[in-house]
Design a protein around this motif. Structure first.
Motif, PDB file in Angstrom:
ATOM      1  N   PHE A  30       0.812  -1.218   0.000  1.00  0.00           N
ATOM      2  CA  PHE A  30       0.000   0.000   0.000  1.00  0.00           C
ATOM      3  C   PHE A  30       0.851   1.277   0.000  1.00  0.00           C
ATOM      4  N   GLU A  31       2.177   1.131   0.152  1.00  0.00           N
ATOM      5  CA  GLU A  31       3.070   2.291   0.054  1.00  0.00           C
ATOM      6  C   GLU A  31       4.394   1.850  -0.561  1.00  0.00           C
ATOM      7  N   ARG A  32       5.049   2.813  -1.234  1.00  0.00           N
ATOM      8  CA  ARG A  32       6.357   2.542  -1.836  1.00  0.00           C
ATOM      9  C   ARG A  32       7.271   3.723  -1.536  1.00  0.00           C
ATOM     10  N   TRP A  33       8.542   3.406  -1.332  1.00  0.00           N
ATOM     11  CA  TRP A  33       9.514   4.469  -1.029  1.00  0.00           C
ATOM     12  C   TRP A  33      10.840   4.133  -1.683  1.00  0.00           C
ATOM     13  N   THR A  34      11.479   5.144  -2.254  1.00  0.00           N
ATOM     14  CA  THR A  34      12.798   4.979  -2.863  1.00  0.00           C
ATOM     15  C   THR A  34      13.835   5.598  -1.941  1.00  0.00           C
ATOM     16  N   ASP A  35      14.793   4.787  -1.486  1.00  0.00           N
ATOM     17  CA  ASP A  35      15.791   5.282  -0.534  1.00  0.00           C
ATOM     18  C   ASP A  35      16.897   6.049  -1.261  1.00  0.00           C
ATOM     19  N   PRO A  36      17.804   6.686  -0.515  1.00  0.00           N
ATOM     20  CA  PRO A  36      18.877   7.480  -1.149  1.00  0.00           C
ATOM     21  C   PRO A  36      19.765   6.674  -2.094  1.00  0.00           C
ATOM     22  N   GLN A  37      19.801   5.349  -1.945  1.00  0.00           N
ATOM     23  CA  GLN A  37      20.582   4.500  -2.847  1.00  0.00           C
ATOM     24  C   GLN A  37      19.767   4.071  -4.067  1.00  0.00           C
ATOM     25  N   ASN A  38      18.581   4.687  -4.221  1.00  0.00           N
ATOM     26  CA  ASN A  38      17.689   4.412  -5.350  1.00  0.00           C
ATOM     27  C   ASN A  38      17.146   2.980  -5.327  1.00  0.00           C
ATOM     28  N   GLU A  39      17.019   2.405  -4.126  1.00  0.00           N
ATOM     29  CA  GLU A  39      16.448   1.073  -3.976  1.00  0.00           C
ATOM     30  C   GLU A  39      15.006   1.199  -3.479  1.00  0.00           C
ATOM     31  N   LEU A  40      14.145   0.302  -3.959  1.00  0.00           N
ATOM     32  CA  LEU A  40      12.723   0.371  -3.652  1.00  0.00           C
ATOM     33  C   LEU A  40      12.373  -0.413  -2.392  1.00  0.00           C
ATOM     34  N   TRP A  41      11.498   0.186  -1.586  1.00  0.00           N
ATOM     35  CA  TRP A  41      10.932  -0.456  -0.404  1.00  0.00           C
ATOM     36  C   TRP A  41       9.406  -0.457  -0.548  1.00  0.00           C
ATOM     37  N   TYR A  42       8.779  -1.506   0.016  1.00  0.00           N
ATOM     38  CA  TYR A  42       7.325  -1.618  -0.057  1.00  0.00           C
ATOM     39  C   TYR A  42       6.756  -1.833   1.343  1.00  0.00           C
ATOM     40  N   HIS A  43       5.663  -1.131   1.616  1.00  0.00           N
ATOM     41  CA  HIS A  43       4.966  -1.235   2.897  1.00  0.00           C
ATOM     42  C   HIS A  43       3.800  -2.198   2.702  1.00  0.00           C
ATOM     43  N   ILE A  44       3.767  -3.255   3.508  1.00  0.00           N
ATOM     44  CA  ILE A  44       2.757  -4.295   3.312  1.00  0.00           C
ATOM     45  C   ILE A  44       2.099  -4.658   4.644  1.00  0.00           C
ATOM     46  N   HIS A  45       0.940  -5.318   4.551  1.00  0.00           N
ATOM     47  CA  HIS A  45       0.264  -5.851   5.730  1.00  0.00           C
ATOM     48  C   HIS A  45       0.780  -7.269   5.983  1.00  0.00           C
ATOM     49  N   THR A  46       1.152  -7.556   7.229  1.00  0.00           N
ATOM     50  CA  THR A  46       1.640  -8.895   7.571  1.00  0.00           C
ATOM     51  C   THR A  46       1.019  -9.341   8.888  1.00  0.00           C
ATOM     52  N   TRP A  47       1.292 -10.595   9.247  1.00  0.00           N
ATOM     53  CA  TRP A  47       0.834 -11.137  10.523  1.00  0.00           C
ATOM     54  C   TRP A  47       1.438 -10.383  11.704  1.00  0.00           C
ATOM     55  N   ALA A  48       2.581  -9.691  11.473  1.00  0.00           N
ATOM     56  CA  ALA A  48       3.249  -8.937  12.533  1.00  0.00           C
ATOM     57  C   ALA A  48       2.841  -7.472  12.538  1.00  0.00           C
ATOM     58  N   GLY A  49       1.882  -7.107  11.686  1.00  0.00           N
ATOM     59  CA  GLY A  49       1.501  -5.714  11.543  1.00  0.00           C
ATOM     60  C   GLY A  49       2.022  -5.169  10.225  1.00  0.00           C
ATOM     61  N   ASP A  50       1.932  -3.874  10.039  1.00  0.00           N
ATOM     62  CA  ASP A  50       2.417  -3.254   8.807  1.00  0.00           C
ATOM     63  C   ASP A  50       3.937  -3.179   8.849  1.00  0.00           C
TER      64      ASP A  50
END
Length: 327
Positions: free
Chosen positions: A298-318
Motif C-alpha cells: 500500500f506504500e512505496r519508497w525509494t531510498d537514497p541508494q535508489n532502492e525500492l521499499w514496499y509497505h505491506i500488511h503482515t501477521w506482525a503488523g504493517d
C-alpha cells in the motif's frame, strides 16, 4: 621358508612403526599446553593525592612519618609485590620520587590509586547517582542526584576496575563533586535546546536504548508528526526531547516512517524470502522473515541508494520489505 620369514618380519616392523606413531600422537595430545606467562599490571606512573599523605623511609607505618605531602600529583617508582591483589579497604605500599628527599614510601588506600585528568564533557545520568567528595567508594555522601545531565571537568583513571566511570562534576550548590562507579550514564552529550520537527510517525522511546530491546512489533509505541523541543543528543544521534505537553522521551529521526512515501495499491510478487522491517531506515531489530508469496503493497519508497521499499500488511503488523535484497 625364508620368504615367509621375511614377510613376517616386514609385517612386524610395519606394525611397530604404526604403533610408535600412534603412541607419539597420544603423548602429544596428552602433553600440557605451553605455559603462558601472566604479565601483572604496573603501578600507574603518576598518582593523584587527594589529602595530606604521610611519607616513610621504609614500609613500616608504625614509625613516625619522615614527612607529609599535600594534595598533588606524584611520580611513582615502585610498589609492594602483588599490590594488584589487594581489595577494597586495604592499603598498598607505593614508592614515590621526591625532589628534596629522594625516594620515599606512602601507604595509600587501594581505591585511591589513580590519576585525575581534566576533561570537558556533558554526562547524562540515567539513574539516581550518589555524590562523593573523592573518587573513592569510602567518601560517599548522603546527597543523591536525580537523573539529569551534568557537566564533568575531570575523570579518574585507575587500575581498580570498580572505580571505572568515575567523573568529577560541577554542582551549583556544593561545588565540584564526584560520581563514582556509575554504569548507567551517557558520555559526551551534545546540549541542543532547540526546536525539532518530527515530520512523520516516529518511534517513541522511553529510554535511549528502547529500540534495541524491542522483542516484537506490538511492543513499539509511536508518536504522530509534531514539533518537539530537543534538549540534547547522544553520540549515536539519539535525541532527548520534550513534547508540548511537557513529556520527555527519546527519538531517533531514522526510526520513523520515511518522508516522500508514495501511496500505491499493488500486488507484489515476492520471489524469495524477505526480512520484515519496522522502518526502512531502522536496520535493527528485524521482525522475522516472510516467505516467497504474493502480497498487497500500500506504500512505496525509494531510498537514497535508489532502492525500492514496499509497505505491506503482515501477521506482525504493517512492515516494510525490500524484495530485491537478499537475506
Amino acid at each position: 621358508m625364508n620368504f615367509k620369514v621375511i614377510n613376517r618380519n616386514v609385517i612386524v616392523l610395519v606394525f611397530a612403526m604404526i604403533l610408535g606413531n600412534f603412541l607419539g600422537i597420544l603423548q602429544a595430545s596428552a602433553a600440557p599446553p605451553p605455559h603462558r606467562e601472566i604479565v601483572p599490571p604496573k603501578i600507574p606512573p603518576v598518582i593523584t593525592l587527594f589529602e595530606q599523605t604521610p611519607l616513610y623511609s621504609t614500609t613500616d607505618d608504625s614509625h613516625k612519618p619522615f614527612a607529609a605531602l599535600t594534595p598533588q600529583d606524584v611520580t611513582t617508582v615502585d610498589a609492594e609485590q602483588a599490590w594488584y591483589y589487594k581489595q577494597h579497604g586495604e592499603k598498598v605500599w607505593i614508592k614515590i620520587k621526591t625532589t628534596w628527599a629522594g625516594d620515599l614510601w606512602m601507604h595509600l588506600d587501594y581505591d585511591k590509586i589513580g590519576i585525575v585528568k581534566p576533561i570537558d564533557t556533558n554526562i547524562a545520568l540515567l539513574w539516581d547517582s550518589s555524590l562523593y567528595t573523592q573518587p573513592s567508594t569510602s567518601t560517599m555522601t548522603d546527597i543523591v542526584l536525580a537523573p539529569q545531565t551534568v557537566h564533568a571537568n575531570a575523570v579518574f583513571e585507575s587500575p581498580v576496575s570498580y572505580l571505572s566511570n568515575s567523573y568529577r562534576i560541577e554542582t551549583s550548590w556544593l561545588g565540584d563533586m564526584w560520581i563514582v562507579s556509575q554504569p548507567r550514564m551517557l558520555l559526551d552529550m551534545e546540549i541542543l535546546n532547540q526546536e525539532m520537527d518530527l515530520p512523520t510517525e516516529t518511534l517513541y522511546m522511553e529510554d535511549y536504548d528502547t529500540s534495541s530491546r524491542l522483542q516484537r512489533p506490538s511492543d513499539a509505541k509511536f508518536i504522530p508528526p509534531q514539533k518537539v523541543f530537543a534538549l540534547e543528543k547522544t553520540q549515536n544521534g539519539i535525541y532527548h526531547v520534550r513534547s508540548q505537553d511537557g513529556n520527555t522521551f527519546w527519538v531517533q529521526p531514522d526510526f520513523a516512517q520515511p518522508v516522500g512515501v508514495e501511496p500505491i495499491d499493488e500486488r507484489l510478487n515476492l520471489l524469495k524470502d524477505v526480512r520484515l522491517y519496522m522502518f526502512p531506515t531502522m536496520p535493527f531489530p528485524t521482525f522475522g522473515v516472510l516467505s516467497a508469496q504474493t502480497v498487497n503493497a500500500f506504500e512505496r519508497w525509494t531510498d537514497p541508494q535508489n532502492e525500492l521499499w514496499y509497505h505491506i500488511h503482515t501477521w506482525a503488523g504493517d512492515m516494510w520489505v525490500q524484495p530485491d535484497k537478499p537475506l
